[in-house]
Every structure is written in structure tokens, then in C-alpha cells.
Design a protein around this motif. Structure first.
Motif, PDB file in Angstrom:
ATOM      1  N   THR A  72       0.835  -1.131  -0.047  1.00 37.38           N
ATOM      2  CA  THR A  72       0.050   0.011   0.105  1.00 37.38           C
ATOM      3  C   THR A  72       0.937   1.314   0.160  1.00 37.38           C
ATOM      4  N   GLN A  73       1.929   1.365  -0.996  1.00 39.03           N
ATOM      5  CA  GLN A  73       2.708   2.292  -0.806  1.00 39.03           C
ATOM      6  C   GLN A  73       2.309   3.356  -1.922  1.00 39.03           C
ATOM      7  N   GLU A  74       1.309   2.886  -2.677  1.00 38.75           N
ATOM      8  CA  GLU A  74       0.822   4.109  -3.981  1.00 38.75           C
ATOM      9  C   GLU A  74       0.919   5.349  -3.716  1.00 38.75           C
ATOM     10  N   ALA A  75       0.475   5.912  -2.734  1.00 39.26           N
ATOM     11  CA  ALA A  75       0.546   7.236  -2.454  1.00 39.26           C
ATOM     12  C   ALA A  75       2.017   7.953  -2.130  1.00 39.26           C
ATOM     13  N   ARG A  76       2.853   7.198  -1.453  1.00 40.17           N
ATOM     14  CA  ARG A  76       4.219   7.398  -1.439  1.00 40.17           C
ATOM     15  C   ARG A  76       4.967   7.401  -2.699  1.00 40.17           C
ATOM     16  N   GLU A  77       4.885   6.382  -3.429  1.00 47.78           N
ATOM     17  CA  GLU A  77       5.621   6.557  -4.691  1.00 47.78           C
ATOM     18  C   GLU A  77       5.174   7.663  -5.643  1.00 47.78           C
ATOM     19  N   ALA A  78       3.558   7.956  -5.414  1.00 47.98           N
ATOM     20  CA  ALA A  78       3.191   9.071  -6.404  1.00 47.98           C
ATOM     21  C   ALA A  78       3.858  10.250  -5.959  1.00 47.98           C
ATOM     22  N   ALA A  79       3.832  10.452  -4.624  1.00 49.07           N
ATOM     23  CA  ALA A  79       4.303  11.580  -4.013  1.00 49.07           C
ATOM     24  C   ALA A  79       5.927  11.929  -4.421  1.00 49.07           C
ATOM     25  N   ARG A  80       6.607  10.627  -4.449  1.00 47.43           N
ATOM     26  CA  ARG A  80       8.094  10.719  -4.609  1.00 47.43           C
ATOM     27  C   ARG A  80       8.363  11.214  -6.248  1.00 47.43           C
ATOM     28  N   PHE A  81       7.413  10.525  -7.082  1.00 45.08           N
ATOM     29  CA  PHE A  81       7.448  10.960  -8.590  1.00 45.08           C
ATOM     30  C   PHE A  81       7.232  12.606  -8.661  1.00 45.08           C
ATOM     31  N   ASP A  82       6.170  12.992  -7.834  1.00 46.69           N
ATOM     32  CA  ASP A  82       5.806  14.251  -7.940  1.00 46.69           C
ATOM     33  C   ASP A  82       6.783  14.857  -7.409  1.00 46.69           C
ATOM     34  N   THR A  83       7.388  14.929  -6.566  1.00 51.50           N
ATOM     35  CA  THR A  83       8.626  15.630  -6.220  1.00 51.50           C
ATOM     36  C   THR A  83       9.558  15.901  -7.196  1.00 51.50           C
ATOM     37  N   ALA A  84      10.078  14.825  -7.904  1.00 45.77           N
ATOM     38  CA  ALA A  84      10.879  14.631  -8.827  1.00 45.77           C
ATOM     39  C   ALA A  84      10.430  15.539  -9.980  1.00 45.77           C
ATOM     40  N   THR A  85       9.289  15.413 -10.569  1.00 47.75           N
ATOM     41  CA  THR A  85       8.665  16.028 -11.386  1.00 47.75           C
ATOM     42  C   THR A  85       8.657  17.754 -11.278  1.00 47.75           C
ATOM     43  N   GLU A  86       8.269  17.780  -9.968  1.00 46.47           N
ATOM     44  CA  GLU A  86       8.196  19.488  -9.660  1.00 46.47           C
ATOM     45  C   GLU A  86       9.573  19.969  -9.876  1.00 46.47           C
ATOM     46  N   ARG A  87      10.681  19.235  -9.305  1.00 44.26           N
ATOM     47  CA  ARG A  87      12.154  19.800  -9.329  1.00 44.26           C
ATOM     48  C   ARG A  87      12.321  19.905 -10.955  1.00 44.26           C
ATOM     49  N   ALA A  88      11.870  18.906 -11.811  1.00 46.13           N
ATOM     50  CA  ALA A  88      12.213  19.184 -13.222  1.00 46.13           C
ATOM     51  C   ALA A  88      11.372  20.474 -13.879  1.00 46.13           C
ATOM     52  N   PHE A  89      10.127  20.472 -13.218  1.00 46.15           N
ATOM     53  CA  PHE A  89       9.355  21.821 -13.629  1.00 46.15           C
ATOM     54  C   PHE A  89       9.812  23.049 -13.207  1.00 46.15           C
ATOM     55  N   ALA A  90      10.530  23.158 -11.836  1.00 43.60           N
ATOM     56  CA  ALA A  90      11.217  24.333 -11.235  1.00 43.60           C
ATOM     57  C   ALA A  90      12.374  24.743 -12.366  1.00 43.60           C
ATOM     58  N   THR A  91      13.260  23.582 -12.604  1.00 41.18           N
ATOM     59  CA  THR A  91      14.311  24.031 -13.406  1.00 41.18           C
ATOM     60  C   THR A  91      13.987  24.368 -14.709  1.00 41.18           C
ATOM     61  N   ALA A  92      12.921  23.750 -15.470  1.00 38.45           N
ATOM     62  CA  ALA A  92      12.516  24.203 -16.889  1.00 38.45           C
ATOM     63  C   ALA A  92      11.926  25.553 -16.827  1.00 38.45           C
ATOM     64  N   VAL A  93      11.178  26.056 -15.601  1.00 39.40           N
ATOM     65  CA  VAL A  93      10.730  27.375 -15.626  1.00 39.40           C
ATOM     66  C   VAL A  93      11.967  28.470 -15.618  1.00 39.40           C
ATOM     67  N   ARG A  94      13.137  28.286 -14.649  1.00 42.81           N
ATOM     68  CA  ARG A  94      14.190  28.976 -14.606  1.00 42.81           C
ATOM     69  C   ARG A  94      14.687  29.284 -16.075  1.00 42.81           C
ATOM     70  N   ARG A  95      14.848  27.930 -16.812  1.00 46.60           N
ATOM     71  CA  ARG A  95      15.342  27.983 -18.145  1.00 46.60           C
ATOM     72  C   ARG A  95      14.468  28.911 -19.030  1.00 46.60           C
TER      73      ARG A  95
END
Length: 636
Positions: free
Chosen positions: A252-275
Motif C-alpha cells: 500500500t505504498q501507491e501514495a508514497r510512490e506518487a508523492a516521490r514521483f511528484d517531487t521529482a517532476t516538480e524539481r524538473a518543472f522548477a528547473t524548466a521554469v528557470r530555463r
């Protein structure tokens, strides 16, 4: 077969005596961010095979640029000769001629632009496909050491996202850049010839555009590389989790894995915004300054017309050339940003292509001797078998350089013998298989098959004479027929079916909706664990190699299936050398020899009866498996 543990013999060292490099050597290390488009030079080998098409694309590009540069001349003639003529009849005729000339130039521009677009787009698609194929072919040849430290998702990101960026540059941005370079140089030349005063002023403004654009471009390149790395991080997480969905859901770690992916995606988004913010600033600066240059040129031209220094047509021509020049500079600034971003992607791809596997065929390999042949046949006695020799072998995994996985191990296996490797987990049993297949090289000692050191033989020839049934059976996303045929791609359907029958897989395969043509799903999800293992066994039987490696080949089978498959394996093992890793000692009782490993060392060897009589580690393992222990039940 003999087993001993002598001191290492320096004359029999099979590979380099020094320990293998640490894991960091296997993984492409991030290079310091460059400040230019130089990494794109590494793509030249992929461009060379298409020199003819590139030349043709360049010709169409040049013709399209020339057509554009001719337009202002036609416009000048239209204004000065078609509109200024005094006689209305002459004016109408002149207008028709000049409009027809303008249409001819426009039609030529359309044809040449379409041809350029097709050629450049074709080149972008073709070169990107070649690059993707080259990277993939290179990665699948890397040793397991590479995959110990490099995530699969990261490699997939480079194969997809990075190559898409390169495609966009080769198929679009680079063409735009070259076209605007030609038009900018042409417009500059025409302005120098026709209006040097305006040109000197425009050049001063362009210097103010180019220098800051270069500074912005360097920042964009750094952020582009960082953005691609962050995308790769999220891809790696997704690939890992999607391959383990049943485990994720069972805990039952679906929420945790979704949150981990979300964190990585947000990091990518933040870097893309700066670019994107940096590129937006570059675009705003370039457009503002180029528009100012255009207005200044227009102002100077109108003053010259008023003073009678030039004609109205000359003014129109000058304005158009200024627009072409300034517009070209603006586009080039935009293209430069794209080139910098693609340079970051190319750098990551070239890192993969430049990674060198420590496991490779020698420049002058030693030929493997022929193995005596008997009757061929997937069930039978196909070959006498190979001779296997490990002499004083010591080995450390690159990811664990301080831990000896094998310590001074010597094992000799005669052709046709069946030898079992037993011992507790971590004893080094699977490591022996890894060295025989030359997935790794031993740091000292010698590993040989049929008298040839594994590091001396050509890899394809070495592995061609080894059949492997791994503990974790691999089933590909294709039909049952093709999964078994993977063992020998040129095998006929009848041979595949015979191998499946020998592995007791024919019954459940025919029960599938489409029989042998049934798609088995990704990683064989439509099959049970035991069925997947029998597919793997059938594949090894079909290969009909003189050396067979069985790594817990029946571990996923129930008792009834295990008996059936064991009988098939017994038949397949006859006439060839077989090494068996087994935790179930009942499956290796009849082996010619049993080698007992503990903590990477050979602690005993002999037949089942001999080992039981010595009351050593093997007898304790056997007692734990063959003795029924019934705990007393408390009634208190």
C-alpha cells in the motif's frame, strides 16, 4: 573433477591483478557544463553518411535565401517604375510586369522552401534514428557493472527526450539558423552596397544585441542540461516503480510512490521554469533592440527621401533589407538558445557512447576449440560437453570493492560431468556463473572453458557455448514461440515445439488462447512463475550448448511440475557439462560432485554420500531439509 584451494599462481592470472575500479567508473559522469555548442560536433559522424542529402538541402536553402533577397529588388522596381510612371497605360503594363516578377520570385521561394523543409526534416528524422540506434546498441553491450550504477530510467530518458531535442535542432532549428545566416549576410552585403550610412548605424545596434545574447545563451545552456537531468530522474523513478507495481500495491505504498514521483517532476518543472524565464528574457531583449534598430533605419531612410538623396523605391528596398537583417539576427538568437539546449542533450548522449565496458573481446582472440559432437537434438545427448576450470580465483564486485565474493577458489569440471554448487546465501555460487559468462573479470586467478581463458576468447564465441537458466526467468513481450526461439533464432517451429515438450511446457502453451502464437505480456505477466521458468528451460534446451548453467532452475515449480521438469533437465544434461546452483538439495543428490561454498571459499566437495559422512556444512544443510521437525504443541 577435482576441487582444491591452492595459493594463487602469478603465472595463471586471467585478468588484471589490480582490483576493478569502483562503481563510479561504470557510470557516465556528468561533465562540467560547457559554454558553447561544441558538443554538437560529436554528431558529425552521424552526418557524414548523408553528405549528398546535406549538400542538396544546403543548395535548396541557399536558393530559398537568394529568392528572399531578390524580393526587395523587385519591390524597388515596382515602386520606382511601376508606380511613378506618368502615363496611366504605361503604369498598368509596368505594374503587370513587376507583379508577375514578384509572383515568380514568390513561387520560386515557395518551391525552394518546400524542398528545403523536406530534405532537412528527412535528415533530422534519419540522423536521430541512427543516433538512438547507436546509443541503444552501445548500452546493451555494457557489462553488468554499468547497470549496477546507472538507472534504466536515466538511459531511457536519454534515448527518448534527449534524442527528440537533437531531432528538433537538426530538423528545424539548424536549418532556420543557416537560412537566416545566409539572409543576414546577404542583407548586410546589399545594405553596404546600397546604403553604407544606414548600415554602419545598424551594425552598431546589432553589436548591442549579440553580446548580451551570448551571455543569456550560456545561462540557458547550463539550465538546459540541468533540466534534462531532472527529467531523467523522474523517468528513473517511474521505470523502477512500474516494474514493481505488485510489490508497491501489496505494501500500500501507491501514495508514497506518487508523492516521490511528484517531487521529482516538480524539481524538473522548477528547473524548466528557470530555463524558460532566461530564454524569455533573451527573446524580449532581442525583439526590443531589433525593433529599435528597424525604426532607426526607417527614420533615416525617410529623411533621405525628403532631402531627395534616395528614391521611394530605394527607401522601400532599404527598409526590407534592414528588416531581413535584424529579423535574421533575432531568429539566430532564438536558434542559438535551441542549439545550446541541444548541446546539453548531445553531451548526455555522447557520454553514453563514450562509456567503455571493461568487458570486451580481445583484439586477437584465441579460437575456442571444437567440442566433439554426437547426435544432435534438443532433448538429447547433443554434445560431449565442455571442460571448466577455475584456478585460484579471487573476485570482488566493483560496487563492493572491499568484500571478497570469491576467495582463492579452484574448481575443475571434466566434460560431461554434472556439478552442483551449494551453500548458504552469499556464498559465491552465482558469482561463479557470472565469471564463466564473463559478465565480470576476476581480479586474480584464471577462469577457463575448454582450456581457453574466458578473457582470451571472443565474447560471442564464449557465450555461444553456454546455456543459462536463471533463477528469475525472463519472458519477453512477444509470443511463446518467439520467447523459446530466443535460444536459437534460426530454429524451426518443430524444433521449438520439441524443446517446449522436453521442458514440459507444451501442454500449458497449447492451452493458451492462440497456442504458441499467444502474446505472453510484458515480463510474462500472463504466465505463472512456474510456467515462466519452463519457458526459460525450453529456451536453454533449444540452444543445445555444451555447457549448461542452471541457477535454481526448478525453484518456482510445484512438486509435480518439478518432477516433470527435472526429468527433462536430466535428459538435457546428458552428454554435456552442467553446473547447478541449488538450495533444494533433493534436486542435486545424483550430481557427479557437489561443491560446498561458504563466504566465497570452497569448504568441501564430494558426492552426496561422501559429504553426509563428513558431518560438515553440507550434512547440516541436508539435515535441515531432509529431517521433519515437528514442534510440540503446548496445551497450557
Amino acid at each position: 573433477m577435482t576441487v582444491s584451494a591452492p595459493a594463487p599462481d602469478p603465472t595463471s592470472v586471467g585478468t588484471a591483478a589490480a582490483p576493478a575500479p569502483a562503481s563510479s567508473a561504470a557510470r557516465p559522469q556528468p561533465a562540467p557544463p560547457a559554454r558553447s555548442v561544441r558538443p554538437l560536433r560529436e554528431l558529425l559522424p552521424f552526418l557524414r553518411p548523408y553528405r549528398g542529402r546535406i549538400a542538396l538541402a544546403g543548395l535548396f536553402l541557399l536558393l530559398a535565401a537568394i529568392s528572399t533577397l531578390v524580393l526587395p529588388l523587385a519591390l524597388k522596381s515596382l515602386i520606382d517604375q511601376g508606380l511613378v510612371a506618368a502615363d496611366p497605360g504605361e503604369r498598368v503594363l509596368a505594374l503587370r510586369e513587376h507583379f508577375f516578377a514578384l509572383f515568380t520570385v514568390g513561387a520560386a521561394l515557395g518551391v525552394f522552401s518546400a524542398a528545403r523543409f523536406y530534405m532537412v526534416t528527412w535528415l533530422g528524422e534519419r540522423i536521430t534514428a541512427d543516433l538512438r540506434n547507436a546509443v541503444y546498441a552501445h548500452v546493451v553491450r555494457q557489462s553488468p557493472e554499468f547497470f549496477e550504477t546507472t538507472q534504466t530510467g536515466e538511459v531511457l530518458s536519454r534515448l527518448t527526450t534527449d534524442t527528440t531535442l537533437v531531432q528538433a535542432v537538426i530538423g528545424s532549428s539548424l536549418s532556420m539558423g543557416l537560412r537566416n545566416t545566409v539572409m543576414g549576410i546577404g542583407a548586410m552585403g546589399m545594405l553596404i552596397v546600397t546604403n553604407p550610412v544606414v548600415m554602419s548605424q545598424v551594425m552598431g545596434i546589432l553589436v548591442l544585441v549579440v553580446l548580451p545574447a551570448l551571455w543569456f545563451g550560456r545561462k540557458v545552456r547550463k539550465l538546459s542540461r540541468a533540466s534534462q537531468d531532472r527529467v531523467a530522474d523522474s523517468s528513473a523513478i517511474a521505470a523502477e516503480v512500474l516494474n514493481a507495481v505488485p510489490v508497491v500495491q501489496s505494501y500500500t505504498q501507491e501514495a508514497r510512490e506518487a508523492a516521490r514521483f511528484d517531487t521529482a517532476t516538480e524539481r524538473a518543472f522548477a528547473t524548466a521554469v528557470r530555463r524558460t524565464r532566461m530564454r524569455a528574457g533573451l527573446v524580449a531583449f532581442v525583439i526590443s533592440t531589433t525593433f529599435g534598430a528597424l525604426l532607426w533605419g526607417l527614420y533615416q531612410g525617410t529623411q533621405a527621401v525628403i532631402d531627395g538623396q534616395i528614391t521611394a523605391g530605394h527607401l522601400g528596398q532599404t527598409v526590407v533589407y534592414v528588416i531581413l537583417l535584424v529579423g535574421s539576427v533575432a531568429v539566430l538568437a532564438e536558434v542559438y538558445g535551441d542549439l545550446l539546449r541541444a548541446a546539453g542533450a548531445s553531451e548526455r548522449l555522447i557520454e553514453l557512447l563514450q562509456t567503455r565496458s571493461p568487458i570486451a573481446s580481445p583484439a586477437q582472440p584465441t579460437a575456442m576449440p571444437a567440442v566433439p559432437m554426437h547426435e544432435r537434438g534438443v532433448q538429447g545427448v547433443g554434445r560431449v560437453g565442455s571442460r571448466v576450470s577455475l584456478q585460484g580465483v579471487a573476485f570482488r564486485y566493483p560496487s563492493r570493492p572491499l568484500t571478497l565474493a570469491l576467495d582463492d577458489v579452484t574448481i575443475e569440471v571434466e566434460p560431461g560431468q554434472t556439478v552442483a554448487l551449494v551453500g548458504p546465501s552469499g556464498a559465491g555460487k552465482s558469482t561463479v556463473f557470472q565469471l564463466l559468462l564473463r559478465f565480470y573479470d576476476a581480479q586474480s586467478g584464471r577462469v577457463a572453458i575448454d582450456g581457453v581463458g574466458v578473457h582470451e576468447a571472443e565474447l560471442q564465441a564464449l557465450r555461444a557455448r553456454i546455456g543459462l537458466v536463471p533463477q528469475d526467468s525472463v519472458v519477453f513481450s512477444t509470443s511463446a514461440l518467439e520467447n523459446i526461439r530466443y535460444g536459437r533464432p534460426d530454429a524451426s517451429d518443430e524444433e521449438v515445439i520439441a524443446a517446449a515438450t522436453a521442458a514440459h511446457a507444451d501442454g500449458f502453451i497449447r492451452a493458451l488462447p492462440e497456442g504458441y502464437a499467444s502474446f505472453l505480456g510484458e515480463r510474462g505477466v500472463r504466465l505463472s512463475g512456474g510456467q515462466r521458468q519452463r519457458i526459460s528451460i525450453a529456451r536453454a534446451i533449444l540452444k543445445n550448448a555444451p555447457l549448461l548453467l542452471l541457477d535454481e532452475a526448478t525453484s518456482a515449480l510445484d512438486t509435480e511440475s518439478e518432477r516433470a521438469v527435472q526429468a527433462a533437465l536430466d535428459a538435457a544434461m546428458r552428454g554435456r557439462t552442467t553446473l547447478v546452483i541449488a538450495h533444494r538439495l533433493a534436486t542435486v543428490i545424483n550430481a557427479d560432485r557437489i561443491v560446498v561454498l561458504k563466504a566465497g571459499r570452497v569448504v568441501d566437495a564430494g558426492t552426496h554420500a561422501e559429504l553426509l559422512a563428513r558431518s560438515g556444512l553440507y550434512s547440516r544443510l541436508a539435515a535441515a531439509q531432509f529431517t521433519d521437525v515437528v514442534p510440540s504443541r503446548s496445551t497450557a
